[in-house]
Design an enzyme around this catalytic site. Structure first.
Site, mmCIF file in Angstrom:
data_model
loop_
_atom_site.group_PDB
_atom_site.id
_atom_site.type_symbol
_atom_site.label_atom_id
_atom_site.label_comp_id
_atom_site.label_asym_id
_atom_site.label_seq_id
_atom_site.Cartn_x
_atom_site.Cartn_y
_atom_site.Cartn_z
ATOM 1 N N ASP A 45 -8.446 -5.861 -5.718
ATOM 2 C CA ASP A 45 -7.854 -4.600 -4.777
ATOM 3 C C ASP A 45 -8.719 -3.515 -5.057
ATOM 4 O O ASP A 45 -8.408 -2.819 -6.123
ATOM 5 C CB ASP A 45 -6.543 -4.639 -4.890
ATOM 6 C CG ASP A 45 -5.981 -3.717 -3.665
ATOM 7 O OD1 ASP A 45 -6.726 -2.678 -3.123
ATOM 8 O OD2 ASP A 45 -4.889 -3.393 -3.504
ATOM 9 N N SER B 193 0.753 -1.037 0.045
ATOM 10 C CA SER B 193 0.004 -0.095 -0.040
ATOM 11 C C SER B 193 0.932 1.231 -0.207
ATOM 12 O O SER B 193 1.634 1.439 -0.890
ATOM 13 C CB SER B 193 -0.999 -0.040 1.264
ATOM 14 O OG SER B 193 -2.001 0.989 0.961
ATOM 15 N N HIS C 289 -6.807 -6.035 -0.785
ATOM 16 C CA HIS C 289 -5.552 -5.310 -0.311
ATOM 17 C C HIS C 289 -4.972 -6.011 0.878
ATOM 18 O O HIS C 289 -5.099 -5.303 1.865
ATOM 19 C CB HIS C 289 -6.307 -4.041 0.121
ATOM 20 C CG HIS C 289 -5.029 -2.831 0.177
ATOM 21 N ND1 HIS C 289 -4.390 -2.445 -0.989
ATOM 22 C CD2 HIS C 289 -4.713 -2.168 1.263
ATOM 23 C CE1 HIS C 289 -3.630 -1.379 -0.683
ATOM 24 N NE2 HIS C 289 -3.959 -1.226 0.517
#
Lengths: 794, 794
Positions: free
Chosen positions: B482, B362, B513
């Site tokens: 995601d 991320s 994610h």
């Protein structure tokens, strides 16, 4: 968040000074030094990760004293120190944020709403400073540890050279390194030969313990864990529950199985100080880990029939209990262990002070209760969480097969099979396969699924019958929404222990079948630390007086725990609620009224995909697609809240058009409200730090969830043929009315004002009972139906 | 379970012998010893927890060779050893169970279905035994580690005295102790003064590293993690999305903000070898932990504006990137760090060999991409998981504000605020509060929520524009589901890197994610170990050739991964699907057809409790309560499966009765089927062992779930005013038809034969776009609408 700290002990100034001196935080001479000097010394100690003075100064420089003054500025030019200033700093040290969490103008307001302890004296002098510092060290940080624990985790005790163990505020401190544990396996010889190989069963026992100063002997936290060496897949071995309720006939008594003789103990061919096998344990319990750094060894054993041990699994039997306590007897010097299975070299638990506590949840806690009922020497206390106290209450209810939730089809044989991890070693399994198959057959005969009645098999698995032998002090922990090990298990043992005179403590939370050692709202680890320091090290911390007898989590508000004198006591006031066609009511009915419902909810259950979770929701909510399968009554909205405390007794007068039948009762809180989650939410992954070496648990907490319309309070089930008792079969004549009278699972539940108390009467329960195919019609004579509800006040 | 091992290298016999000798498993002289002697020696080494020979014998005695023979019996009276016998033993060593998991009659059958490697030679001679043992050591256990890793975790290398680091099968082995790490904090001086205090920003940098033999320098895995020191609660700072779509006018260009001058570096007043501050890091990444024991230091830094560092958060800015690479420059000897913030005592990364890889997911992976685009020296590779490659693709789409899923109202200013953990230290925060408030205002101006257009602000945050500067080799990992960092981010950087000539690897999983380092179906840790050994230690393991360019998880079957040459390549075949009133079809429509829908789904969304998850399900399933708010078309059931690979292009001809409008498209797989879960299921808590010292991660795996009716394949959104580009505003005349043509998020998705491909066209998306109150009516000219679908074959 409210930080409920039941284990925070208030001590006098002299005691506080002595304890602070012992950890280097307030020298005896400090009482005559300037206040700012003492304050500065303390603050420097609050940053153990800072190695140099410069580094400490930089850490200090991040703190403010109030809206005008930084701590650095204050220390450079000291003035008087007010309580507001002290607690501004204290809250920052505890991890709370200025501005967003508390206001510098009034830190005390935040401490009050957060249930954090404080002293009011202001401005501070050296005496109040030391008591305030002492109190701060015992107060919880934002992440649910005492501040002293937080400091320890950051290195505070890295250079500690004082006596070990170290107790502060009555609790053992993290002064033992856990990054270099002794991890070993020994084989304890149990007075059993359950696998009938002519030799006593050896039990692999895993020990994790810190290295200690010469001469120190330490106590042990022992977790008997049948799952320790893995489990078997038993999905294919579950019993089918899609079957009819039997018309019972008294069973032919099973032939008594002769107890095989117990072989003589092994000879001892020598002694060793060192084990021959390193332990590589993975399945450990956080509470044990937490205590390891504080001077308590962890001992784990799978018991008979588990991988690396001898014997076979027998699920709740006396042999299982004997196997469980053999480990304690070894720790207490009364039984032998060997370094391996071959050479008969004895190894003693010479590191152990002979004092043992048992810990663990579910089957693990169950074995703690089993062990306690033997009165075995050395077992000073048990911490039994979500434990079974009678296996009948786990797999049966009032003459019915009633499964733990989400475990339809499980029974003692299935669980024995699941835990028989010797199966994982092929050559070992081959030796014992037949003996174990025979045992499973014995279990099937004894558990008698065809009647569901209480019998000798279950009596042998009712630990409460042996409660009088308990010598260990007992801590019981249970979820009031635990539908796996149902709350009756804890309530009945709680009551059964009353006459024994042992110390008893009870913690009831609002969760299901979980551990609760890692929640910021409750100082569970502190309480157990206090308790175990008292029980196993003999620390005079008055733990039995400090801790309330009963601690119960509130079901309406988050993070709210109350101390109580007792739970579900016999002298609770009671209130009768009557059934009328329109409502559940306090008014006695005047007119006769009959209602009927059909028990064919299996049909719809199957149509909707056989989803038990979905069924429970569909069945309970309003309106229900299962409306034809139930009688549902509700009170008017309550004018005042009602705190139910104990077991509701249901009385029903019912008839069924079949020669067999069952009744189920759900009591429900109806009313739109935010309620606590069924399981705690994650607060911070790895947020609960157990040891300075870095072991962690996730930090979790029960939080209020988005509003729901109802919440199940309690439930119960009964076989109409067992209307007299769970041992007696009476015939059911179709369409004849019978009265049944039975206790639902005990609880402690506040129904909020404005909510409606509801009751649902039905027959087969898709998630718990057998699921008959035959469509039965039930009638209820409402005039003779009632709920008898015990209640109390908060 | 299928164990896909992409990083298992096949070596020749000579190489196998050399490597086995290095770890003591097969002496050079052994080639002339009896086979059973060599086999026995190996088997004894398989129980490193057994300290004595007796203890080893007892462990051996639990293994069987075949249905007749135990291993003990075989070793007592050796005969020939068949491959079947060898693999029976091998499977037991790998943790598989005889009878329930594999049959002794045919272990090879199980190895084939489980994708475990084996050799066929039988009976074994010393040469085949050694190659079989070598292969076994590199094969995965039931818990997803190589068998050698498993042995290491059980103590195999405890007595190892050979050279360190140690590489086996091209991968670094766990020969470094992690129970006594050096944990330290230093302050790296970045060439920045983002907090405008006249001094260069110092960045707190946490280093965890094993103690190593004298003279050894080790590489570093560096994770730039803005969340490392905690986050702020920004719930109150989210932008409202309950607002109308603006009729855009070209914005007045914001005044250029002058870049503040960069102060001179601090003087150096001395040098230190030791840091002044212990690190107490809690937020670490399992992959880093795994590599620590294998000779790779872990380095963590929060960057500018995070707690203990200087500067302010600037979310995606050039300054943020400069701050990120400052740490690498220090590790590579090109920038200074100090032991504290006061004394200007320099400390060098003298333990580091100058080679650095970046890791993290991320925002963390995003900063790895940012760093790579600078071409900074020393950064040899990045492992960027679920990373943003252009912030416009994170917060915007085609001229619309489009939120990451479950993050409605978030934007660069909110994220900067969330990560600005200097706020946690009151005295520190006070110094920088105003500067940061000004920065937040700048972010709000630049991000321009009122238009949603791409502008200079977003261009400065588009790392792909700098792709040509990338020198580091790149591993990209992304979830095809995601919807936080959407797959376009990975697809575009994958394409942008093609001309650079750097090595590129891509792993696409079926999750959201998440991290994927702890799944038994994929040897993620091995692959990264192979890769990092190659990149940072220069091991000649041919990692770029061994690993496929692209690895994609199958969406239909569990535990199925395939290697591919490329993903979403420009030369994929494409198929046009046309819109007719009745269906989505391959046939070109002949008659004109118009349909309309109303965009008032916010009304129902609010009535139903504003639950975005519920909305997504309600909106997509059939029948939908939102039917009036959408056009839904489906193909006939597909005769053959269709593997979509890349970005579907949607062409729509539409009109709206308002001066502004947007279109959203969902592409859906309709058909009852068991599908992989959105997140992996827990296989075993703490089941994935990272290091011999006991660090663990949970073992998880994507499993097939109960059957569902549909699965969203991809989605996209566009502002009608941006039909020309995301920088140009064109007017929308009410009820006038316009053509829009835009790419949906790229994917790799197999629609099974018999399923129907569906498309839903609608306007406002409750979970992602603004939610206008105005009820708009949209018309579509179906004849001019189509989906252009790239596809491939498996």
């Amino acid at each position: 968040m409210k930080f409920n700290q039941f284990a925070q002990i208030h001590v006098d100034t002299e005691q506080a000074l002595t304890e602070l001196q012992a950890i280097g935080l307030f020298a005896a001479t400090a009482t005559t030094a300037p206040l700012a000097t003492n304050f500065a010394h303390f603050l420097r100690c609050c940053f153990p990760e800072a190695i140099t003075e410069t580094s400490q100064n930089e850490a200090l420089a991040k703190l403010v004293l109030d809206e005008q003054l930084t701590v650095s500025a204050f220390l450079a030019q000291p003035t008087a120190l007010t309580a507001t200033q002290f607690y501004n700093v204290a809250l920052q040290l505890l991890g709370f944020e200025v501005g967003t969490e508390f206001q510098l103008a009034d830190p005390i307001a935040f401490m009050k709403t957060s249930h954090l302890a404080f002293n009011v004296a202001t401005p501070l002098d050296n005496t109040t400073l030391l008591t305030d510092i002492y109190l701060l060290l015992t107060t919880h940080t934002k992440l649910g540890l005492t501040y002293l624990d937080d400091l320890a985790n950051r290195g505070f005790f890295a250079a500690y050279t004082g006596p070990r163990p170290l107790f502060f505020n009555g609790k053992a401190q993290a002064v033992f390194a856990t990054d270099d544990l002794i991890k070993e396996v020994v084989y304890v010889e149990a007075p059993l030969d359950t696998d009938q190989d002519g030799k006593r069963d050896l039990l692999a026992t895993t020990i994790l313990r810190p290295r200690v100063p010469a001469g120190l002997k330490i106590p042990a936290l022992y977790t008997a864990n049948p799952y320790f060496k893995g489990i078997n897949d038993v999905a294919a071995k579950l019993h089918t529950v899609d079957q009819e309720l039997a018309v019972k006939t008294d069973p032919v008594a099973a032939a008594k199985v002769a107890t095989p003789p117990i072989p003589a103990p092994r000879p001892v061919n020598g002694h060793a100080e060192q084990a021959e096998q390193h332990a590589t344990a993975n399945q450990v319990y956080s509470l044990n880990d937490y205590m390891l750094a504080r001077g308590f060894a962890s001992v784990y054993a799978g018991g008979i029939g588990t991988r690396d041990s001898d014997g076979i699994r027998t699920c709740g039997s006396v042999a299982e209990t004997v196997s469980t306590i053999a480990i304690i007897e070894w720790l207490n010097g009364k039984r032998r262990a060997f370094t391996n299975r071959t050479d008969n070299i004895e190894i003693k638990a010479s590191w152990c002070n002979g004092n043992v506590a048992m810990t663990g949840k579910s089957y693990l806690g169950t074995l703690a209760i089993a062990a306690a009922t033997t009165g075995v020497a050395g077992l000073k206390t048990i911490i039994a969480e979500a434990a079974i106290s009678s296996w009948y209450d786990y797999y049966r209810d009032n003459g019915l097969v009633v499964a733990p939730i989400d475990c339809q089809g499980e029974d003692t044989d299935v669980l024995a099979d699941l835990c028989f991890s010797r199966q994982k070693d092929a050559a070992d399994y081959a030796k014992v396969q037949q003996v174990f198959a025979d045992e499973l057959q014995q279990l099937r005969v004894g558990q008698e699924r065809q009647t569901g009645n209480y019998n000798d098999f279950w009596a042998a698995r009712n630990y409460r019958d042996q409660a009088e032998h308990v010598k260990a002090d007992v801590v019981l922990v249970h979820g009031l929404n635990d539908w796996n090990v149902k709350p009756r298990n804890v309530e009945k043992i709680w009551q059964a222990l009353k006459p024994t005179g042992v110390q008893r403590k009870l913690i009831l939370h609002q969760g299901q079948h979980i551990y609760i050692n890692n929640m910021p709202s409750l100082d569970f680890s502190d309480m157990l630390n206090l308790w175990l320091s008292y029980e196993l090290y003999g620390v005079a911390n008055a733990a039995p007086d400090v801790l309330p007898n009963v601690m119960i989590q509130d079901n309406l508000q988050a993070a709210t725990w109350r101390g109580h004198h007792d739970w579900a006591s016999a002298d609770r006031k009671r209130q009768l609620y009557h059934f009328t066609p329109a409502a559940l009511t306090l008014d006695e009915p005047t007119d006769a009224a009959f209602v009927s419902f059909k028990d064919d909810n299996r049909r719809l259950f199957e149509q909707r995909g056989r989803d038990e979770v979905q069924w429970r929701d569909d069945f309970t909510k309003e309106p229900s697609v299962y409306a034809a399968n139930q009688l549902r009554l509700k009170t008017v909205p309550l004018a005042q809240s009602l705190v139910i405390d104990g077991s509701i007794t249901a009385t029903l007068q019912a008839a069924v058009d079949q020669p067999a039948g069952l009744l189920s009762v759900l009591v429900v809180d109806y009313g739109q409200a935010q309620r606590l989650g069924a399981t705690p939410d994650l607060v911070e992954r790895h947020g609960y730090r157990l040891t300075p070496a870095g072991q962690t648990d996730d930090l979790v907490e029960f939080k209020l969830q988005p509003a729901t319309d109802y919440k199940v309070i309690t439930r119960g089930h009964i076989n109409l043929q067992n209307r007299q008792s769970n041992t007696t079969n009476l015939p059911v004549v179709p369409n004849t009315f019978y009265t049944v009278n039975f206790d639902l699972q005990p609880t402690h539940f506040q129904v909020a004002a404005g909510h409606q108390l509801g009751v649902i009467v039905y027959a087969s329960d898709m998630g718990m009972t057998l699921r008959p195919q035959t469509v039965a019609t039930y009638q209820l004579d409402l005039n003779a139906c009632q709920l008898d509800i015990p209640f109390t006040k908060h």
